[in-house]
Design an enzyme around this catalytic site. Structure first.
Site, PDB file in Angstrom:
ATOM      1  N   SER A 230       0.841  -1.189   0.000  1.00  0.00           N
ATOM      2  CA  SER A 230       0.000   0.000   0.000  1.00  0.00           C
ATOM      3  C   SER A 230       0.880   1.244   0.000  1.00  0.00           C
ATOM      4  O   SER A 230       2.099   1.168   0.080  1.00  0.00           O
ATOM      5  CB  SER A 230      -0.928   0.006   1.215  1.00  0.00           C
ATOM      6  OG  SER A 230      -1.829  -1.087   1.172  1.00  0.00           O
ATOM      7  N   HIS A 231       0.230   2.405  -0.098  1.00  0.00           N
ATOM      8  CA  HIS A 231       0.939   3.679  -0.135  1.00  0.00           C
ATOM      9  C   HIS A 231       0.616   4.450   1.129  1.00  0.00           C
ATOM     10  O   HIS A 231      -0.542   4.492   1.566  1.00  0.00           O
ATOM     11  CB  HIS A 231       0.497   4.481  -1.364  1.00  0.00           C
ATOM     12  CG  HIS A 231       1.376   5.633  -1.709  1.00  0.00           C
ATOM     13  ND1 HIS A 231       1.459   6.771  -0.940  1.00  0.00           N
ATOM     14  CD2 HIS A 231       2.213   5.830  -2.758  1.00  0.00           C
ATOM     15  CE1 HIS A 231       2.313   7.616  -1.493  1.00  0.00           C
ATOM     16  NE2 HIS A 231       2.781   7.076  -2.598  1.00  0.00           N
ATOM     17  N   ALA A 232       1.649   5.063   1.723  1.00  0.00           N
ATOM     18  CA  ALA A 232       1.437   5.786   2.978  1.00  0.00           C
ATOM     19  C   ALA A 232       0.506   6.969   2.823  1.00  0.00           C
ATOM     20  O   ALA A 232      -0.157   7.375   3.781  1.00  0.00           O
ATOM     21  CB  ALA A 232       2.784   6.264   3.515  1.00  0.00           C
TER      22      ALA A 232
END
Length: 375
Positions: A230-232
């Site tokens: 995932s992306h922060a």
């Protein structure tokens, strides 16, 4: 007959006292573009990267990757006669690259001050772990250590477990900055007639690559969370498993795409207006709830069906492929990206370099050298 243009670095001589990854990567790219690269190795087994493993026809996977199209010579630099012959070789070179420990080149008379005093047109590139100054100047600087010191390990992995990158990111970063620095120096020399002295460190290179997390931490006062695939700072973003066990990576970039995703992929436009998910910030705050909603839909979809819906909605997506699948990737196969290159133990498959000329020129793909003769 139409005359084929020479590669852009044809006629350029590079001498490199190199080992491991960063410097060999820089010089291999120069060789790809036509430069003659003479790799100076230690007597005996040569570059210690030759012995990292024996997985490619009995040869090291690192060495095969990094050293095609080069010539190898060996030199004991503690021997005055052999050191003199290396200096004579450098005297005819356009570029000298070295990744000795800080101070070692100077002690050997191979530092920039000595070499460029006699050869002001020489481009002198030094690659080190932390640079030639500072409190960490003499510290050991293996790739994993640099990944730890620059914070890459702190932002890679899952929330529960940090991880280093699965490739030598610090070495690759430093090698590519050395490559681009040498190209810039060659261009500058064409205009001025003067060479250049510059250095690249693994620490500086990977610190630059940490630009997004560093700015995020400086601006928010907290580090981006480790989020696996995932992306922060973006949601939904990352790998999602479908009912048949396939994993597909998707990326939502704006609210318009989010609404299309809900309507077409999830089959329920009302999800876009759920108070937990209206904005990207809302979706990041409620990421577990968001993933639960998406996973609930994907349980009844195959990987192919999921990709079909994503394509229909115009949502960026990719398969999470194994390395075996990458070796057979249809994009590589259709474009002929894998070719054979010679090695001391026979031909192996390898990728063409990323710089692809569209005017008929092809990169050098000459053999990986065995340990060469003494200078």
């Amino acid at each position: 007959m139409v005359e084929t243009r020479a590669l852009p670095l044809a006629g350029i001589l590079v001498v490199s006292c190199e080992q491991a990854v960063a410097a060999p990567l820089a010089t291999r790219h120069l060789a790809d573009l036509g430069a003659r690269v003479v790799k100076v190795e230690r007597p005996g087994r040569g570059d210690f990267a030759r012995d990292y493993d024996t997985t490619v026809n009995g040869l090291s996977s690192h060495f095969v990757w990094l050293n095609r199209s080069k010539e190898s010579v060996t030199a004991d630099l503690k021997d005055d006669g052999q050191l003199t012959r290396v200096r004579e070789l450098i005297a005819s070179a356009d570029v000298f690259v070295q990744n000795f420990a800080p101070g070692a080149a100077e002690r050997l008379g191979l530092g920039a001050a000595d070499l460029r005093r006699d050869h002001p047109e020489l481009i002198h590139c030094s690659i080190s772990g932390y640079g030639s100054t500072g409190p960490y100047r003499d510290a050991k600087a293996y790739d994993a250590l640099i990944q730890a010191e620059t914070g890459l390990v702190s932002v890679t992995g899952t929330e529960e477990q940090p991880a280093k990158a699965g490739i030598p990111a610090a070495d690759i970063g430093a090698g590519m900055y050395a490559f681009s620095g040498i190209l810039a120096a060659l261009y500058d020399r064409e205009r001025t007639g003067e060479g250049t002295t510059f250095e690249v460190s693994l620490f500086d290179a990977l610190s630059e690559w940490m630009g997004f997390p560093l700015h995020y931490a400086a601006g928010s006062g907290k580090a981006p969370v480790r989020a696996g695939t995932s992306h922060a700072a973006i949601a939904p973003y990352g790998a999602f498993a479908t009912g048949d066990g396939q994993e597909v990576v998707l990326s939502i970039q704006n609210d318009r795409e989010w609404r299309r995703f809900c309507e077409v992929v999830l089959g329920d436009a009302a999800i876009a207006d759920d108070p937990r998910f209206v904005t990207n910030s809302d979706r990041i705050e409620h990421r577990p709830d968001l993933h639960a909603v998406i996973d609930g839909v994907l349980r009844d979809l195959t990987g192919d069906g999921f990709v079909e819906r994503l394509e229909q909605a115009g949502i960026a997506n990719a398969r999470r492929r194994t390395l075996d699948e990458v070796l057979r990737h249809p994009q590589h196969e259709e474009r002929g990206r894998f070719v054979e290159v010679g090695t001391p133990n026979g031909p192996v498959r390898t990728l063409l370099p990323p710089i692809t000329y569209l005017d008929g020129r092809t990169p050098r793909m000459d053999p990986v050298p065995d340990v060469g003769p003494q200078v």
